[in-house]
Design a protein around this motif. Structure first.
Motif, mmCIF file in Angstrom:
data_model
loop_
_atom_site.group_PDB
_atom_site.id
_atom_site.type_symbol
_atom_site.label_atom_id
_atom_site.label_comp_id
_atom_site.label_asym_id
_atom_site.label_seq_id
_atom_site.Cartn_x
_atom_site.Cartn_y
_atom_site.Cartn_z
ATOM 1 N N ALA A 316 0.843 -1.192 0.000
ATOM 2 C CA ALA A 316 0.000 0.000 0.000
ATOM 3 C C ALA A 316 0.882 1.247 0.000
ATOM 4 O O ALA A 316 2.002 1.239 0.493
ATOM 5 N N ASP A 317 0.410 2.310 -0.591
ATOM 6 C CA ASP A 317 1.041 3.612 -0.415
ATOM 7 C C ASP A 317 -0.072 4.582 -0.035
ATOM 8 O O ASP A 317 -1.191 4.150 0.270
ATOM 9 N N ALA A 318 0.233 5.880 -0.028
ATOM 10 C CA ALA A 318 -0.770 6.842 0.425
ATOM 11 C C ALA A 318 -2.018 6.809 -0.465
ATOM 12 O O ALA A 318 -3.093 7.242 -0.056
ATOM 13 N N GLU A 319 -1.905 6.215 -1.678
ATOM 14 C CA GLU A 319 -3.056 6.144 -2.594
ATOM 15 C C GLU A 319 -3.942 4.932 -2.323
ATOM 16 O O GLU A 319 -5.003 4.801 -2.910
#
Lengths: 353, 353
Positions: A316-319
């Motif tokens: 996961a990333d901030a998106e």
């Protein structure tokens, strides 16, 4: 001291990158281990058959032998702390080596202990389970779990060498062997389709003459990927095929489901997602694997039970979360999946497993 | 939100190597911090003056603020575990950043949390003590202590940037400022003799216009060394001048003696050893520093009290302990010292301190 078995044929796989190392696969390796360090710490789980501990002890004469709990019970910061204290009490210096002997959980813990003791000492990996051989031992990922999730703490710390002694597989419960088969099968799906048939064949059993070559080929898939991408900037993420749901299943069942079983289930979900996203239908393959593996049944689970854990995935990333999907065999890609597709595929998956 | 002070002159030091970064030294920096990450975790000690916390909070809008115990009380695996859990609970992803704001202990802990969370996220260092500025913040050493000794666990994990705001020094107790002076003075002894006179001069106090330049020059010594040798294969060990005894003093007094005080004492022992081993007599310099620093007095100690801790020094190898010594100012070397000389110098040291 047990008599030393003669070494049979040894297959080797070279792992490249900034810190290259060699994986040796064969029979009778344990009694022939050698490392160029004066002080060695041997870390192994309490349930490892004594014959293997004694072979390695005789070969390496460790300055300290550290017993840890089996499986994920050893992958905690609390066990790490006691291991590090034992290394310090043995006065191990920076030029010493840590040898991890056991399944993937033990080698993950031992590798992280090596990475963090004195800010890093040499590490050698001796996996004794199929899962540890085809997955954990290669690639330099080490670490422990947090109550919040699996593998949330660790370091990239490649071993100096890996020894895969297939003799250790003979004492594994059959279910544990089939558990590890999930990662070998995954390597078939994402990179080497020849493995799919071989993993499900009668040749893929402890003691069979073909086993070392199949294991070596499964390791070679991972070795190729991590050679090109050690720290998971790109391609390495493909090795996580099936793992987003798998990690969630492990967390929500408090590890009642083993990692390999969770990956078996997770690969089928990922294949369903891949099909729903327009890829080739590979769900017959993932169904065939589940039929071979015979994983423990899952408790009743809803999408809502699992989603919070999937959202915390390391990909996961901030998106948001990304899944590893397949356009076709050996054609993985990374994608954000719309929620309606996540839910639809989940509904099918729940029906089929 | 407090009014933002204008930025004064900013001195910069570039740290090179495989992962280069910049150190900025100046006044009013805290209110101007900026990082290119969507999610930021701010780690700071409970005794940090609120004005500094608020300035950084306003500048960075952290997703999570994590308070830790001050000084070495935060450098434990147990505090690390709670910090890592807070990062996980805040759902920080791999593209987020950890910012450590505080003294050297806090930045060491925060850096190790950044190094190990998800096997490594971006780290930024904002030291608020003189010791943290001239020593801990540069060089990438991060970690925590074990009951068996200081800094026995950690990682090399360079920050992406370091901000040294000298305004934070104004609130330090004078003894804490003088504690940190030990590392600046050490940089004078091993590399830049101009620092010796400047550190002992009336200009070396919080608020003085010359302070940023002296601090920047002291940082530049360390930056040069770690640029050439990040992982302490060679030259970097020279930064440990005075530290072999210092770590033992801290351990045996259970940190009642602070690190900077211990280094002050340890530099004098190292100067005595250097002289006894045939080097130039620099003990007037180390005596002058102790006179300036006015460290807490030590309890009665014998060589036998301290030796077990010195023997566990990270510069030890299977052959034994090595000390950093000086042939002359700015001419450090690494040597094994015969036991009779270790004991003779210790006898003189005990008399003189």
């Amino acid at each position: 001291m047990p008599a030393t078995e003669p070494l049979g044929q040894v297959l080797t796989i070279e792992v490249g990158g900034a810190l290259p190392y060699r994986v040796e696969v064969g029979s009778g390796l344990l009694a022939h281990l050698e490392v160029p360090h004066k002080q060695v710490a041997l870390i192994y789980p309490s349930d490892l058959p004594n014959q293997f501990v004694e072979q390695v002890r005789a070969a390496l004469s460790p300055a300290v032998m550290i017993v840890v709990p089996p499986r994920d019970a050893c992958k905690t910061l609390s066990v790490l702390e006691s291991v590090l204290s034992e290394l310090a009490q043995a006065n191990l210096t920076r030029d010493s080596a840590v040898v991890g002997l056991g399944g993937g959980a033990v080698t993950d813990l031992a590798g992280f202990a090596a990475a963090s003791y004195l800010r890093g000492v040499a590490y050698y990996s001796v996996p004794t389970t199929l899962l540890g051989m085809v997955d954990a031992a290669v690639g330099g990922k080490t670490g422990v779990n947090l109550p919040e999730g699996k593998n949330l703490v660790g370091a990239f710390w490649p071993p100096k060498q890996v020894w895969v002694d297939v003799d250790t597989l003979a004492t594994l419960p059959p279910a544990t062997f089939r558990e590890g088969a999930a990662e070998a099968y995954k390597h078939g799906l994402i990179a080497d389709p020849s493995l799919l048939e071989r993993v499900l064949s009668p040749e893929f059993v402890p003691g069979h003459a073909s086993l070392p070559q199949i294991i070596a080929d499964a390791i070679a898939v991972k070795a190729g990927v991590v050679t090109r991408d050690l720290t998971e900037q790109g391609e390495r993420a493909y090795l996580n095929f099936g793992h987003t749901l798998a990690h969630a299943l492990e967390a929500v069942t408090h590890q009642a489901i083993t990692h390999g079983e969770a990956v078996g289930y997770g690969m089928h979900y990922a294949a369903l997602l891949s099909r729903e996203m327009g890829g080739k239908d590979l769900t017959d393959d993932t169904r065939a694997f589940l039929k071979y593996q015979k994983p423990q049944p899952l408790p009743p689970l809803t999408f809502e039970d699992l989603w919070p854990y999937m959202a915390r995935d390391k990909k996961a990333d901030a998106e948001g979360v990304r899944f590893v999907l397949l356009c076709d065999l050996a054609q993985p890609y990374l994608a954000r999946v719309p929620e309606d597709i996540l839910r639809r595929a989940f509904g099918i998956w729940v029906e089929e497993i």
